[in-house]
Each structure stands twice: as C-alpha cells, then as structure tokens.
Scaffold this motif. Structure first.
Motif, PDB file in Angstrom:
ATOM      1  N   GLN A  69       9.472 -39.190   8.074  1.00  0.00           N
ATOM      2  CA  GLN A  69       9.193 -37.781   7.816  1.00  0.00           C
ATOM      3  C   GLN A  69       7.927 -37.306   8.507  1.00  0.00           C
ATOM      4  O   GLN A  69       7.586 -36.137   8.428  1.00  0.00           O
ATOM      5  CB  GLN A  69       9.050 -37.563   6.301  1.00  0.00           C
ATOM      6  N   THR A  70       7.221 -38.173   9.173  1.00  0.00           N
ATOM      7  CA  THR A  70       5.966 -37.788   9.813  1.00  0.00           C
ATOM      8  C   THR A  70       6.233 -37.071  11.125  1.00  0.00           C
ATOM      9  O   THR A  70       7.285 -37.260  11.752  1.00  0.00           O
ATOM     10  CB  THR A  70       5.094 -39.019  10.066  1.00  0.00           C
ATOM     11  N   PRO A  71       5.288 -36.222  11.560  1.00  0.00           N
ATOM     12  CA  PRO A  71       5.474 -35.477  12.815  1.00  0.00           C
ATOM     13  C   PRO A  71       5.672 -36.369  14.024  1.00  0.00           C
ATOM     14  O   PRO A  71       6.458 -36.051  14.905  1.00  0.00           O
ATOM     15  CB  PRO A  71       4.184 -34.672  12.920  1.00  0.00           C
ATOM     16  N   VAL A  72       4.980 -37.519  14.055  1.00  0.00           N
ATOM     17  CA  VAL A  72       5.120 -38.389  15.227  1.00  0.00           C
ATOM     18  C   VAL A  72       6.541 -38.924  15.349  1.00  0.00           C
ATOM     19  O   VAL A  72       7.127 -38.944  16.442  1.00  0.00           O
ATOM     20  CB  VAL A  72       4.107 -39.553  15.152  1.00  0.00           C
ATOM     21  N   VAL A  73       7.087 -39.352  14.235  1.00  0.00           N
ATOM     22  CA  VAL A  73       8.455 -39.889  14.275  1.00  0.00           C
ATOM     23  C   VAL A  73       9.429 -38.780  14.604  1.00  0.00           C
ATOM     24  O   VAL A  73      10.378 -38.960  15.392  1.00  0.00           O
ATOM     25  CB  VAL A  73       8.806 -40.557  12.941  1.00  0.00           C
TER      26      VAL A  73
END
Length: 929
Positions: free
Chosen positions: A602-606
C-alpha cells in the motif's frame, strides 16, 4: 632263461641254404622257416640294399648287400613272438601251432615283391614235395612304407592280411585301396600332427624339412607341410634326398642339402623324415663343410629317432639337440633272454640262413672273441634291438594268434584248406587281443594308435642315451604330457631348447601388426605400428583392431584403447559452482524482495513500481533464475527443452510487464491528443502482457513440435562432449530476437521520460536495465557462435544472470532501499512535494515562448501532455498566490501528466490551467477525476 628245447625247435629243420655259401642273394627259398598248422609270413630288411647291375639283359634275382643288424633282430623278434604265442593257452587247448616263413626284402621293392610271391603261391611248389606246406594265412611286414604299399597291392589279390610293424604312410589307412592292410603303429598323420604341436608350443615358426624320396618321405612331407601351414608355421626349405645312395645324383643331393642348411642361419629347427643312413651321410657332409650345428634342433621322425648310428664319429654337441618321436615300447626282458639262449648254441644253424650269415660276418671281422665267447654276439644283437619295433612285432603276432584261436574254436584247423586268409582278415578287424596284460584292437582304418613317446638325446660323459622319454603325445586331444619321474629330462626339453629361436621375423609386440611382403612366406613380415584409434593387444597380430571411435581412442602404436573422457558443464566444475551460487542468490533475493513488496503493497513506492505488476515481474525472474540451473550437469533431451523454453517464457513475461510500464510513459509524452485518445483506449495492461507472452508461447511450441532441442554427443579425438543441440537455430534466434524487440520498445518508450521526477519516475531505470540487457545479449551472440566446448552453456548462463540481476538491481533494489532506509520518502506528502518541486523548476522558460492567456472555462481543462500522478497520490498543493506564475499538476486515473502554466486553479480536486504554459497545447474537455 628260455628252455634249451625252445631254441632247438627253432634250428632243427633242414637248412635251405647251400653249404659254405653265406650270401642270401643265392637262395631262392625263405631265409627262416618253421612248421605249424597256421603259417605266418614275414618280410624284414635283413640287408640294406641290392647290388646294382650295369647291364641288364634278362630278369634276374638281385644280389643283396650290407647286412642290416637292426633288420635281423626284427626277424628274430618275430621268431620269438611266434614261439611265445605257441604257448598261449588259447592255442595249446586247441592243439594248434603257428609256423612262419620269413623272407628278406633287402630294403628293395622289387626284391620284396619276389619274396611276397612265395606268400601267394599254391602249396607244394617247393623243391621238396614229400611234405605238404600249408598256405600263408597272414604276413607281418614290411618295415618301409614304400615296400608295404607294393606288397599290399599283391596280397590284396588273395585278401591275405598284412600287418606292418613300422610302415606309417598315411595312404595305407585307405581301406578302399588297401583292404587287407593292418598295422600296429599309428599313421604319419598323427606323427606330423604331434610335430606341428611341438613346434607351436615352442613357438618355432621357421623350420626346414629333410626327407627321403619315396612313398613314406613324400607322404609325410605333404602331411607336415599342410598341417604346419594351417598352424602358422612356415617351411623355409624342403630337401628331398634320393632313396638310393648309389644313384648318380646322390652325392650332389647331399651337398646341396648341406648348403641349404648352412645358407639359412635363421632356421634353427629342422624336421627330418629321412632314413637313418641318409641322416648319417648328411651329417658327414655338414662336417666336411666345417660347420658345427650345435644351435640347431633336429626333430626326428620314428624312422631314425632311435638310431644313434647317424652320428658316426661325431658327437651330439656337433649337431645340436635331437628331439625324437618313437612308437610305444614294451618289455624287452623276455626277448633279451631269448637272444642270450640263441647265441649259446651258435654251432647249430638249422633253418635260419640269416643267423648263419650273421656268424659268418663275425668270423670275417677277425674278432678273436667271436669264436670262443658268446658275449660279443649277444651284445651286438642286444644293442641293435629296438624296443618299440620288438613290441610292434609282438603285437602283430599276438593279434594273429588270437584271431586264429577264435577261428579254430569253431572249426577244425588241422585239415589243410579249412581256414582261408580272408577269414583271418575279417576276424582280425573285429577282435581284441591281449599283450603284457593290456587289451588292444584295430580301429576302423586298421591302425593301432597308441600315441608317441617323445625322447631327447643326451650325452653323458661321452655316452649317448637316446631312450630317455621326456613326454608322451596323446593323439585323442592332440596334447603332450610330460613324464613326472624324469625331472632332469623335463628340464632338458623345456629349458635347454627354450633359448632356440627359429623364426623368420621377430614377434610383433602388442601395438604393432605384421605387414607381409608380396611373394614371401607368411612368417616373414615387418612390424608396423598401429595407427591412431587402432590397437593390437596380442603378439603377432595380422591387423590392428579398430577402437570404438565414439567412445574410445588410442595413440599410434597402442596395445589398447582408452575410453574417451566425457565432458560437460559439470556440477563439480568451479565455474559452475560460482554461477549456481549466483543463481541461488538471485532466487533468494527475488523471494525476499517479493516478500518486502507484498508487506508494503500500500506504500507509494510499491504502487509507483507497478503494484501487482511488480509481483509478476519478480515471479518471472524466479523462473529465469531457475532456467539457468538447467544449463549445468549432464544434459538430457528433457533438460535441453526445459532450459530454453523456461527462460524464453519467463523473460518474455518479465519484459512484457516492463513494456506495459513503458507504454504509460509513451502515452504521457504523446503530443497529439487524437492519437493519444486512441492509445488510451488501446492501453490494456494485462491484455498486452498476455498477448506478448502468447506470441512467445506459439514460437516455443512450434520449436518443440517441429525441431526441438535434444541431447547431442560431439566426438573429439580424446573426449566426448555431451551438449544440447538446439534443434532449430532459427527458432532459437526468433525466440531471442522477440525478447530483444520487446526490450527495444521498452527502451524507446522509457527513454522519453527519463527527466521526470526522480522519486516518481521509472523511465531511467527501465532505460538502463533494457540497455544492459541488449548489450549483454549483443555480446552473447558472437561469443556463442564462436565458442565451443563444455563451457558453451556457461556463456548463456552468464548472460541470463546478467539480465536478471540488471532488472533486479534497476527496478527493485532502489525501491527496497527507500522502503528500508528512507521511510520518510515513502509517503504521499513526500511524493507530492517532489512533484511540486519538479513543477517549480519548469517555471524558468525561454524568452522565446509566447504568453498565452486562457480564460477559466467550466467543463474545460488545459493539461500538458506530461502527467505524473496517481489518484491515490492526490493532495492539495501548498497555498499560492493566484497572480504568481507557477507550475500546476493534475491527477488522472489513467496516465500521469504535468502541465506548466502561469496560473492554476484547483477545482473539484482537479487542476485548470489559467496562466501561461511552458509548452504549446490546445484546450480540451477536462477528464473526470
């Protein structure tokens, strides 16, 4: 001692000789006779020849010359055997006695035929007709095969059985031509076979042959040559001596034979079928030449193996070694006692003219002891008695006695004419008889084959012993058995003659073969080294054997083949271990990255990395790393198929996912709105991935069906390379080129977006990873084409690992770094700030750009072709002055874009451009958020 009456019985018949005349040639009747119910004829060589008459005007009886002491003792052996047979119980119970009429053959065929005429004549043909002389029922003799053949043809007319005690010619075994001939000795066929076996066992392959002209000599010569040739023994020369010593060419024949012997120094073994007198003359001729033959081995036939008189005045060391073949011998003691009793009454000549001549010769010699002492005549006869001949004569007489007893037990044999010769012949063929406690019988060929005794002449303190039996030949299995009781003699035969080498050419050692010259003997050859991949594992091989070139090899001159080393990219290879470790590390890293991404999905990087697409990429990398493992180890057809297909499909899936991400960038940079709308509608990520992979699946399927990879063994000089044959190189190239095309598309799309915000932009990573992939595979192609050997799979394995690590390093490691070590950058606010900073940098515009005023219109939104946003990343920008120039950005569900303008107004979470733009654009209807 024998009773005196037995001897008197031998000498009481009227003498057939004229008084005072001791020359046998003057007598026309038998030389020795004795009465009996059944008369046996005898034919012995009492003299060695006949006196040749230069003028022949009319038929005449020849004059016999040179009294033969050996032949005389043979006749005495028959007389003793007949007297002994008359004491057999089988005859005494029937009241039957045997008589004899013995003639001298004078060692001459014509004389023998005249004598044999007495055997076939009608009764009452003698000078004295007052008594009735019974017909001859059987004949014993002759000694010479030539005489026996001639006499046998005459006796065949009346089917009078003839039993020879020494004739060994092979032709006499032919019962069609000689139906009435029998013998108590084996045929020369067995003697020559024994000689050949002895030569083979001793490895004597280059021999000479000396024989006497005549039926015996030529028959034995032909038999020996044929059997020797079949056994690989070569006859260097054949010397045939004339039968008559007084023939005009006799002297030159012996001189020629001596020259031939001395002219062949490599011939160390000479086989001789000559008569004793001929061997004596030959040795004398060799002595005249002044050459000693101490290194030679003489293989003597039965004709002279027991005649040491051949040496004359020479010593045994002068001629070499003599290995003789002789017939079986019996017990001589009874015969010796008979001779002693016979000499003691030398004043009675009786009916034996041969005995009278013997004493006459002794008196003429002037020996002072001859008249008064009986020792010297007895010694002479004893020394000239041959045990094997005496035994053969005794067997012949015993066979006749038992046959007569069998016949007379069924009819009255006292009446003249009751018994016919052919009856005796028929009984002899099927009956058995005993002698000295052993049972004997004639075989189908009329022979009694007891084998041979092998003797070795020895000289001990000047005394020559010719009767030492060192071996026995068994004709049944064609083998020798050495006498266990004569260890010294056994050593003599095996050790003393083992140093004698009689070969034309030395033996070819293993690793060489015999090369024969045209027109030469097969025993004369040149030893040539075997060529490469050929070998010979025995001595004297005619040709080299070929190695199984697919599995074996050999150097020049090899005695065996060496298994070729099987080579492949082995698990134990150090380079393979390194590559396998890198592949295993890659799989572990992929699994760890996948777990990390799944935990922070759910993180922006992923999300910026593609979300679910990143998991697909990681899964494909696992398959690609696993495919590299199949390049190690002994290849199999299944392994060859799996490794290429697994890599092709895995990496195609990986590049297809990267292609989808690259297409986003392409759409972001599309300036033409109409074309962009079309691309938006066509942009279906998962459909594109499936399509790309499906094309590769079709390629691999056709490859596997039409010409699939398979195991292949490439044979080299000393090694066998186990490798994979890719089957269709075209299909292999199409598979790699297809991946390369996808990579080029990714590279082209990503190259255009390389200047987007760093934290929100993957274009640079895609560009670098695809560039690394293309460079590595461009290097792979020429290296793969020019490389061969077991490390060829390692080349492709290295390129696969480089490609995998390139994607893993460029796409995932930076994001893992942010997730693990730069957590403050993995937030929405950080991403918004980064985009905002990027947009501010776009305010600086060239002075050549014209100001464009755009009124705020509801339902329309000006957006620059560049966009970098995500719905989930939206957040309000920092407060700004409406009149100040600024960069504006918008969020779109489908593509990311950035617009640079002088005025931006946020309406309903969207951005409307109201100021000056940094790039030309057209108004278009705002897309709903």
């Amino acid at each position: 001692m024998e009773p005196m009456g037995d001897v008197l019985h031998l000498l009481v018949i009227l003498s057939l000789l004229e008084k005072g005349n001791a020359k046998v040639g003057h007598f026309k009747a038998a030389g020795a006779t004795a009465p009996g119910d059944i008369i046996i004829g005898g034919l012995f060589p009492i003299h060695e020849g006949v006196e040749e008459s230069p003028n022949i005007s009319a038929p005449h009886e020849p004059h016999c010359v040179r009294f033969n002491m050996v032949g005389f003792t043979q006749a005495l052996a028959m007389i003793h055997a007949v007297e002994s047979a008359n004491r057999y119980p089988v005859l005494t119970t029937l009241g039957i006695s045997l008589g004899y009429r013995i003639h001298d053959s004078c060692s001459d065929v014509t004389t023998a035929l005249r004598a044999s005429a007495d055997f076939t004549q009608e009764p009452n043909t003698g000078a004295n007709t007052s008594t009735c002389s019974p017909p001859i029922m059987a004949v014993i003799g002759a000694s010479s095969s030539e005489i026996s053949i001639a006499v046998a043809r005459q006796l065949n007319l009346e089917l009078i059985p003839q039993i020879s005690y020494a004739s060994t010619a092979i032709i006499l075994s032919d019962k069609i031509r000689f139906p009435a001939f029998l013998r108590t000795v084996p045929s020369d066929l067995y003697q020559t076979r024994a000689m050949v076996q002895l030569l083979s066992d001793s490895k004597w392959t280059w021999v000479g042959v000396v024989t006497t002209d005549g039926d015996y000599g030529r028959s034995a010569l032909d038999s020996f040559v044929s059997q020797a040739t079949a056994s690989g023994i070569c006859v260097a020369f054949k010397e045939i001596l004339p039968n008559s010593l007084t023939s005009p060419d006799g002297e030159s024949a012996f001189r020629q034979a001596a020259a031939t012997l001395l002219g062949n120094p490599n011939v160390k073994v000479v086989v001789s079928f000559a008569r004793p007198i001929h061997m004596m003359y030959l040795y004398q001729e060799l002595r005249v030449w002044g050459s000693l033959l101490g290194e030679k081995v003489w293989v003597a036939s039965d004709s002279w193996s027991s005649s040491k008189e051949v040496l004359g005045e020479m010593d045994l060391l002068d001629i070499g070694h003599v290995v003789g073949f002789s017939f079986k011998r019996g017990n001589l003691a009874p015969f010796h006692r008979y001779l002693m009793n016979l000499i003691n009454i030398n004043d009675v000549i009786g009916n034996n003219s041969f005995l009278k001549e013997f004493y006459s010769l002794l008196n003429e010699s002037g020996d002072p002891g001859c008249g008064s002492s009986f020792t010297i005549p007895a010694e002479i006869l004893l020394n000239n008695s041959d045990a094997k001949v005496v035994f053969s004569v005794e067997m012949a007489v015993s066979a006749i006695a038992h046959a007569v007893a069998d016949i007379c037990s069924k009819k009255d044999c006292k009446t003249p004419g009751t018994v016919q010769p052919w009856e005796v012949l028929e009984t002899l063929r099927g009956s058995r008889f005993e002698l000295e406690g052993k049972s004997y019988s004639f075989d189908q060929k009329g022979d009694i084959n007891l084998g041979y005794d092998v003797t070795l002449w020895r000289s001990v303190r000047g005394v020559i012993n010719i009767h030492d039996i060192v071996a026995v030949y068994h004709p049944i299995n064609n083998s020798f058995s050495y006498t266990s009781g004569n260890t010294n003699n056994l050593t003599d035969l095996r050790v003393r003659v083992k140093d004698v080498v009689s070969v034309c050419s030395p033996s070819c050692e293993p690793g060489k073969f015999k090369k024969f010259a045209q027109g030469q003997h097969t025993c004369c050859y040149e030893c040539i080294n075997c060529t490469e991949n050929h070998y010979s594992n025995n001595t004297d091989m005619d040709q080299c054997l070929s190695c199984e070139t697919k599995r074996e090899w050999s150097l020049e001159g090899s005695s065996g083949c060496t298994h070729k080393t099987l080579e492949f990219f082995s698990w134990q290879d150090g380079f393979a271990e390194v590559l396998l470790a890198l592949a295993a590390l890659g799989i572990i890293l992929v699994l760890l990255v996948g777990a990390l991404f799944l935990h922070h999905h759910q993180t922006p990087v992923v999300r910026a990395a593609g979300g679910p697409l990143s998991q697909i990429i990681l899964l494909s990398l696992v398959g690609s790393f696993v495919s590299a493992v199949f390049f190690v180890g002994h290849p199999s057809s299944l392994q060859c198929k799996v490794r290429q297909v697994l890599f092709g499909l895995s990496f195609t899936l990986c590049v297809s996912c990267i292609l989808v991400k690259s297409l986003k960038i392409l759409l972001a940079f599309q300036l033409n709105p109409d074309r962009k709308n079309v691309l938006r509608r066509l942009y279906q990520p998962y459909a594109i991935i499936c399509l790309c992979v499906a094309l590769q699946v079709i390629t691999c399927t056709l490859w596997l069906v039409l010409q699939s990879p398979r195991e292949k063994a490439t044979v080299f000089t000393t090694t066998v390379l186990a490798e994979c044959d890719e089957g269709s190189q075209v299909a292999f190239g199409v598979m790699l080129c297809y991946i390369a095309v996808l990579a080029l598309v990714c590279f082209a799309c990503a190259f255009k977006g390389r200047k987007l915000p760093q934290k929100y932009n993957e274009a640079r990573f895609i560009t670098f990873s695809m560039l690394l992939y293309l460079m590595s595979w461009l290097i792979f192609v020429p290296v793969y084409v020019t490389t061969s050997g077991k490390y060829l799979p390692a080349v492709e394995m290295v390129v696969i690992l480089i490609s995998n690590y390139g994607i893993l390093s460029c796409h995932f490691f930076p994001k893992c770094y942010v997730i693990l070590f730069k957590k403050e950058h993995n937030t929405k606010s950080a991403f918004m700030k980064n985009i905002y900073e990027y947009s501010r940098k776009g305010i600086t515009v060239s002075s050549s750009v014209s100001e464009i005023s755009v009124s705020q219109t509801e339902g329309y939104r000006i957006s620059h072709p560049y966009s970098i946003s995500s719905p989930s990343f939206f957040m309000s920008p920092p407060p700004i002055e409406p009149t100040a120039p600024q960069n504006c950005w918008s969020v779109d569900q489908n593509i990311q874009s950035i617009a640079t303008a002088t005025h931006c107004t946020v309406v309903d979470h969207g951005v409307f451009v109201t100021g000056q733009l940094t790039r030309p654009h057209r108004l278009r209807r705002s897309m709903s958020l």
